[in-house]
Design a protein around this motif. Structure first.
Motif, mmCIF file in Angstrom:
data_model
loop_
_atom_site.group_PDB
_atom_site.id
_atom_site.type_symbol
_atom_site.label_atom_id
_atom_site.label_comp_id
_atom_site.label_asym_id
_atom_site.label_seq_id
_atom_site.Cartn_x
_atom_site.Cartn_y
_atom_site.Cartn_z
ATOM 1 N N ARG A 1 -0.521 23.414 16.245
ATOM 2 C CA ARG A 1 -1.473 22.305 16.124
ATOM 3 C C ARG A 1 -2.069 22.242 14.727
ATOM 4 N N ALA A 2 -2.346 23.396 14.154
ATOM 5 C CA ALA A 2 -2.910 23.439 12.806
ATOM 6 C C ALA A 2 -1.921 22.886 11.782
ATOM 7 N N ARG A 3 -0.657 23.224 11.919
ATOM 8 C CA ARG A 3 0.360 22.719 10.987
ATOM 9 C C ARG A 3 0.543 21.212 11.132
ATOM 10 N N ARG A 4 0.532 20.742 12.368
ATOM 11 C CA ARG A 4 0.697 19.301 12.572
ATOM 12 C C ARG A 4 -0.486 18.521 12.006
ATOM 13 N N LEU A 5 -1.691 19.045 12.200
ATOM 14 C CA LEU A 5 -2.866 18.378 11.629
ATOM 15 C C LEU A 5 -2.788 18.386 10.110
ATOM 16 N N ALA A 6 -2.399 19.515 9.529
ATOM 17 C CA ALA A 6 -2.299 19.624 8.068
ATOM 18 C C ALA A 6 -1.363 18.565 7.497
ATOM 19 N N ASP A 7 -0.285 18.284 8.203
ATOM 20 C CA ASP A 7 0.685 17.300 7.724
ATOM 21 C C ASP A 7 0.123 15.874 7.731
ATOM 22 N N ARG A 8 -0.935 15.648 8.485
ATOM 23 C CA ARG A 8 -1.520 14.301 8.599
ATOM 24 C C ARG A 8 -2.647 14.058 7.607
ATOM 25 N N VAL A 9 -3.089 15.078 6.912
ATOM 26 C CA VAL A 9 -4.279 14.975 6.061
ATOM 27 C C VAL A 9 -3.940 14.372 4.704
ATOM 28 N N VAL A 10 -4.800 13.450 4.245
ATOM 29 C CA VAL A 10 -4.645 12.869 2.916
ATOM 30 C C VAL A 10 -6.030 12.584 2.355
ATOM 31 N N GLU A 11 -6.229 12.951 1.098
ATOM 32 C CA GLU A 11 -7.512 12.704 0.424
ATOM 33 C C GLU A 11 -7.660 11.218 0.137
ATOM 34 N N LEU A 12 -8.873 10.701 0.143
ATOM 35 C CA LEU A 12 -9.121 9.262 0.078
ATOM 36 C C LEU A 12 -8.506 8.599 -1.147
ATOM 37 N N CYS A 13 -8.755 9.118 -2.356
ATOM 38 C CA CYS A 13 -8.210 8.475 -3.557
ATOM 39 C C CYS A 13 -6.691 8.462 -3.532
ATOM 40 N N ASP A 14 -6.103 9.543 -3.078
ATOM 41 C CA ASP A 14 -4.649 9.619 -2.967
ATOM 42 C C ASP A 14 -4.134 8.603 -1.958
ATOM 43 N N PHE A 15 -4.867 8.428 -0.880
ATOM 44 C CA PHE A 15 -4.474 7.459 0.146
ATOM 45 C C PHE A 15 -4.518 6.034 -0.401
ATOM 46 N N LEU A 16 -5.609 5.705 -1.097
ATOM 47 C CA LEU A 16 -5.740 4.365 -1.664
ATOM 48 C C LEU A 16 -4.671 4.098 -2.723
ATOM 49 N N ASP A 17 -4.416 5.093 -3.556
ATOM 50 C CA ASP A 17 -3.496 4.913 -4.679
ATOM 51 C C ASP A 17 -2.030 5.005 -4.256
ATOM 52 N N ARG A 18 -1.683 6.063 -3.573
ATOM 53 C CA ARG A 18 -0.268 6.336 -3.292
ATOM 54 C C ARG A 18 0.227 5.649 -2.026
ATOM 55 N N VAL A 19 -0.576 5.693 -0.959
ATOM 56 C CA VAL A 19 -0.120 5.161 0.321
ATOM 57 C C VAL A 19 -0.359 3.654 0.415
ATOM 58 N N LEU A 20 -1.580 3.218 0.088
ATOM 59 C CA LEU A 20 -1.895 1.797 0.196
ATOM 60 C C LEU A 20 -1.555 1.014 -1.063
ATOM 61 N N ALA A 21 -1.382 1.728 -2.179
ATOM 62 C CA ALA A 21 -1.080 1.069 -3.460
ATOM 63 C C ALA A 21 -2.034 -0.094 -3.724
ATOM 64 N N VAL A 22 -3.332 0.164 -3.592
ATOM 65 C CA VAL A 22 -4.326 -0.898 -3.742
ATOM 66 C C VAL A 22 -4.303 -1.471 -5.159
ATOM 67 N N ARG A 23 -4.613 -2.753 -5.256
ATOM 68 C CA ARG A 23 -4.749 -3.427 -6.540
ATOM 69 C C ARG A 23 -6.177 -3.939 -6.637
ATOM 70 N N LEU A 24 -6.905 -3.449 -7.630
ATOM 71 C CA LEU A 24 -8.338 -3.710 -7.737
ATOM 72 C C LEU A 24 -8.643 -4.709 -8.838
ATOM 73 N N THR A 25 -9.541 -5.630 -8.553
ATOM 74 C CA THR A 25 -10.029 -6.582 -9.547
ATOM 75 C C THR A 25 -11.484 -6.263 -9.843
ATOM 76 N N ASP A 26 -11.778 -5.965 -11.097
ATOM 77 C CA ASP A 26 -13.116 -5.559 -11.489
ATOM 78 C C ASP A 26 -14.046 -6.776 -11.534
ATOM 79 N N ARG A 27 -15.192 -6.670 -10.881
ATOM 80 C CA ARG A 27 -16.168 -7.757 -10.858
ATOM 81 C C ARG A 27 -17.532 -7.301 -11.370
ATOM 82 N N GLY A 28 -17.566 -6.189 -12.089
ATOM 83 C CA GLY A 28 -18.827 -5.670 -12.599
ATOM 84 C C GLY A 28 -18.934 -5.793 -14.107
ATOM 85 N N PRO A 29 -20.126 -5.547 -14.640
ATOM 86 C CA PRO A 29 -20.322 -5.610 -16.092
ATOM 87 C C PRO A 29 -19.698 -4.403 -16.781
#
Length: 246
Positions: A103-131
């Protein structure tokens, strides 16, 4: 990992107690990409404090609870590299040669850090709207060396046209927090935090960003004590604020 329909979100103790807005921002960033986020209400600590203190049996007790609460097949997104590392690297070691090893190994395989998830998995494209703003980026030890996701945070920020990213001197050095290290070795920890906080101030950036709440809490307190004059913020909150429509 391909883009999932839904994920589990592990909030971490420090986000729950100190920076809940960072957790909400992380979930909103994911949901904006069309991915449903579920936040298991019975989640608790990842077990790092007990594990780092050498209390292995207590850490196993905490780990088994998370195995129950976070059961399933969907990715587990964590807005903290050190907590993600606890799940991904240390749970399999902690629970090896026990009935929960698989169970520990299976859970470990599912874990992803947020920035890595946004960048690598979701490939987000961001538009800056701040100063225009200059920010200093602090990458935690866990992000750099254990999870190896530090480049993801930088790539996300580099998409923001109005953001000038600077890296403090000695960027790869620890901020001195190190979980229980700050309690076990307070004088050494305070000296490390002071050096790191001053190096951030030397960049002239009015804002320090990181993906690690422990580092942010440590450096925010140190900067305030030394009257260095800059603010700190979790990268998820900053990304959400900079990319919101009117």
């Amino acid at each position: 990992m391909t883009k999932p329909d839904h994920v589990l979100f592990f909030g971490t103790c420090l986000i729950d107690l100190v920076l809940p807005s960072a957790g909400l921002a992380g979930m909103r960033l994911i949901e904006r990409e069309g991915v449903r986020v579920r936040f298991p209400q019975d989640q608790t600590c990842c077990g790092q404090p007990a594990y780092n203190a050498g209390e292995r049996e207590e850490a196993r007790h905490v780990a088994r609870h998370q195995l129950d609460v976070l059961s399933g097949e969907e990715p587990i997104v964590i807005p903290s590299a050190s907590c993600a590392g606890m799940f991904k690297v240390h749970y399999p070691r902690l629970l090896a040669d026990t009935p929960d090893a698989d169970r520990a190994r299976r859970l470990a395989d599912r874990v992803v850090e947020l920035c890595d998830f946004l960048d690598r998995v979701l490939a987000v494209r961001l538009t800056d709207r701040g100063p225009p703003v200059k920010v200093a980026l602090h990458q935690s030890c866990s992000a750099r060396r254990e999870m190896k996701v530090a480049p993801a945070a930088a790539r996300l920020l580099e998409q923001l046209s109005g953001v000038d990213i600077v890296e403090p001197d000695h960027a790869e050095e620890c901020c001195g927090f190190g979980g229980t290290f700050a309690v076990k070795e307070p004088e050494i920890s305070a000296a490390m935090a002071s050096d790191k906080a001053r190096s951030v101030a030397a960049t002239g950036a009015p804002l320090l960003l990181s993906q690690e709440c422990g580092c942010l809490t440590n450096l925010s307190g140190t900067a305030g004590h030394l009257k260095l004059g800059y603010e700190t913020r979790h990268i998820a909150e900053f990304l959400w604020e900079r990319t919101q429509h009117d």
